[in-house]
Motif scaffolding. Structure first.
Motif, PDB file in Angstrom:
ATOM      1  N   GLU A 152      24.368  28.646 -15.456  1.00 12.04           N
ATOM      2  CA  GLU A 152      24.852  28.130 -16.682  1.00 12.04           C
ATOM      3  C   GLU A 152      24.012  26.790 -16.835  1.00 12.04           C
ATOM      4  O   GLU A 152      23.817  26.515 -18.034  1.00 12.04           O
ATOM      5  CB  GLU A 152      26.108  27.995 -16.698  1.00 12.04           C
ATOM      6  N   GLY A 153      24.021  25.850 -15.947  1.00  7.82           N
ATOM      7  CA  GLY A 153      23.583  24.509 -15.993  1.00  7.82           C
ATOM      8  C   GLY A 153      24.591  23.749 -16.767  1.00  7.82           C
ATOM      9  O   GLY A 153      25.539  24.046 -17.683  1.00  7.82           O
ATOM     10  N   LEU A 154      24.811  22.505 -16.287  1.00  3.63           N
ATOM     11  CA  LEU A 154      25.978  21.513 -17.107  1.00  3.63           C
ATOM     12  C   LEU A 154      25.444  20.840 -18.060  1.00  3.63           C
ATOM     13  O   LEU A 154      24.451  20.058 -17.971  1.00  3.63           O
ATOM     14  CB  LEU A 154      26.236  20.568 -15.756  1.00  3.63           C
ATOM     15  N   ARG A 155      26.084  20.945 -19.229  1.00  6.82           N
ATOM     16  CA  ARG A 155      25.737  20.211 -20.314  1.00  6.82           C
ATOM     17  C   ARG A 155      27.142  19.471 -21.006  1.00  6.82           C
ATOM     18  O   ARG A 155      28.113  20.124 -21.185  1.00  6.82           O
ATOM     19  CB  ARG A 155      25.127  21.184 -21.622  1.00  6.82           C
ATOM     20  N   LEU A 156      27.185  18.299 -21.027  1.00  8.72           N
ATOM     21  CA  LEU A 156      28.388  17.479 -21.484  1.00  8.72           C
ATOM     22  C   LEU A 156      28.489  17.229 -22.929  1.00  8.72           C
ATOM     23  O   LEU A 156      29.403  16.863 -23.291  1.00  8.72           O
ATOM     24  CB  LEU A 156      28.287  16.236 -20.481  1.00  8.72           C
ATOM     25  N   LYS A 157      27.284  17.526 -23.652  1.00 11.88           N
ATOM     26  CA  LYS A 157      27.336  17.770 -25.136  1.00 11.88           C
ATOM     27  C   LYS A 157      27.059  18.954 -25.527  1.00 11.88           C
ATOM     28  O   LYS A 157      26.322  19.660 -25.134  1.00 11.88           O
ATOM     29  CB  LYS A 157      26.236  16.592 -25.624  1.00 11.88           C
ATOM     30  N   ALA A 158      28.024  19.372 -26.497  1.00 13.99           N
ATOM     31  CA  ALA A 158      27.867  20.766 -27.167  1.00 13.99           C
ATOM     32  C   ALA A 158      26.455  21.094 -27.732  1.00 13.99           C
ATOM     33  O   ALA A 158      25.926  20.177 -28.203  1.00 13.99           O
ATOM     34  CB  ALA A 158      29.083  20.877 -28.323  1.00 13.99           C
ATOM     35  N   TYR A 159      26.185  22.184 -27.318  1.00 16.03           N
ATOM     36  CA  TYR A 159      24.952  22.627 -27.832  1.00 16.03           C
ATOM     37  C   TYR A 159      25.067  24.258 -28.066  1.00 16.03           C
ATOM     38  O   TYR A 159      25.861  24.871 -27.778  1.00 16.03           O
ATOM     39  CB  TYR A 159      23.645  22.764 -26.504  1.00 16.03           C
TER      40      TYR A 159
END
Length: 147
Positions: free
Chosen positions: A15-22
């Motif tokens: 999944e990978g970590l993304r702290l801002k919505a994409y």
């Protein structure tokens, strides 16, 4: 069954970590490790930002739902890695899609591994477009399933 450390890390790596919505390839707002909903079950929204601690909390709470979906729907004994692979698949495609999938039917009917793997490989589209990221993820899930 529950995911082991290998299974948890597998999903987080996929999944990978993304702290801002994409927007994911399917056009759905996503945050953290591939979550489309917040802890309060509201959809992720454009511009949303979370902390790493919030992402961890979200992941830990949401992953239980996917473990439960696999445990509820799979009627045969699985190896730990097969369970990990199915939870990864379920996490990616959603609980309802998993529950109605031919992949689940093949697993429950104790179909041969090649038959099961054919079903994994069908889940590589966002809309009608084949997504390379999904093709590669399914290959890794197949490898995990059979290991």
């Amino acid at each position: 069954m529950k995911l082991d450390k290998n299974g948890l890390e597998f999903i987080q790596n996929e999944e990978g970590l993304r702290l801002k919505a994409y927007k994911c390839p399917a056009g759905v707002w996503t945050i953290g490790w591939g979550n489309t909903y917040n802890l309060n079950n509201t959809p992720v929204k454009e511009g949303q930002v979370i902390t790493k601690d919030e992402a961890v909390s979200l992941f830990e709470n949401k992953i239980k739902l996917y473990e439960s979906a696999v445990n509820k729907n799979v009627k045969v004994t699985l190896t730990q890695n097969a369970f990990n692979a199915l939870v990864s698949f379920c996490y990616n495609v959603g609980m309802f899609a998993f529950a109605s999938s031919t992949l689940l039917k093949k697993v429950n009917s104790k179909a041969s591994l090649p038959e099961i793997f054919i079903e994994f490989k069908k889940w590589v589209h966002a809309g009608k477009v084949i997504i390379d990221v999904l093709v590669n993820r399914r290959k890794r899930e197949i490898e995990l399933y059979k290991s």
